[in-house]
Write a protein that holds these residues in place. Structure first.
Motif: not given
Length: 170
Positions: A71-75, A79-80, A85-90
Motif C-alpha cells: 500500500i505504501a509503495v502504491a501510494g 502520488g508521484g 501530471r501538470d509538470d512542464a513535460n506534459t
C-alpha cells in the motif's frame, strides 16, 4: 481317580466358601446426591461441549507487513504520478504555465488553466531534443516562434525537450 481342586480361596482352609458378594457402599458412608459435585448424574457427559472454533483465518505479522508495504509503495507511485501530471513535460502548444520557484536552475513549471490567476506564461512551441546551451535553445525558438521571450529546457528522463514561452497577458 483324581479329586477336583477346591473352590474358593486355597489359603482359607477350613473356612466355608463365600457366597455372592453384595455391592460395596460408597466411601464415606453417604450416598451420592444428584447435582452434587463429584460424579456427573447418569446419562450426562463427563465434560461440557466445546464451542465450535471460528472459521476465519488469522493474518500473520508478516502478511500484514507485506500488505502495508504494498500500500505504501502504491501510494508513493500514485502520488508521484499525480504530482507530475501538470509538470512542464506534459505541456503542449497553447497551454499556460505557472512558475512555482524563483530559482532559474529549477523553475518548477506547471501547467495551469489560462483562466487561472496563477497563469504567467504561454507555450508557443514545444520542440523535442536536447539543447545544451542557451544560444542553441534561443536560435531554435527563434526559428519556431518569433515572438518568444523565454526558453525552458528539460533533459535526463529520456524525454528531452525545449519550451518556447512568452508572458501571458489576460
Amino acid at each position: 481317580m483324581t479329586t477336583p481342586p477346591p473352590q474358593g480361596n486355597p489359603f482359607a482352609q477350613g473356612q466355608p466358601a463365600a457366597g455372592p458378594q453384595a455391592p460395596v457402599p460408597p466411601q464415606g458412608g453417604y450416598p451420592q446426591q444428584p447435582g452434587q459435585p463429584g460424579f456427573p448424574p447418569q446419562g450426562a457427559a463427563p465434560y461440557a461441549p466445546v464451542p465450535p472454533q471460528p472459521s476465519g483465518r488469522k493474518l500473520s505479522f508478516k502478511t500484514i507487513k507485506n500488505i502495508v508495504v504494498v500500500i505504501a509503495v502504491a501510494g508513493v507511485a500514485i502520488g508521484g504520478y499525480l504530482a507530475s501530471r501538470d509538470d512542464a513535460n506534459t505541456a503542449s502548444v497553447g497551454n499556460c504555465m505557472h512558475r512555482g520557484s524563483a530559482s532559474d536552475d529549477n523553475p518548477d513549471l506547471e501547467v495551469v488553466e489560462c483562466s487561472d490567476a496563477k497563469a504567467q506564461y504561454k507555450v508557443l512551441a514545444k520542440i523535442e531534443g536536447s539543447y545544451l546551451t542557451q544560444t542553441l535553445a534561443s536560435s531554435k525558438c527563434e526559428a519556431e516562434a518569433k515572438d518568444f521571450q523565454y526558453t525552458y529546457t528539460e533533459s535526463g528522463d529520456g524525454k528531452d525537450f525545449l519550451l518556447c514561452l512568452k508572458d501571458y497577458k489576460k
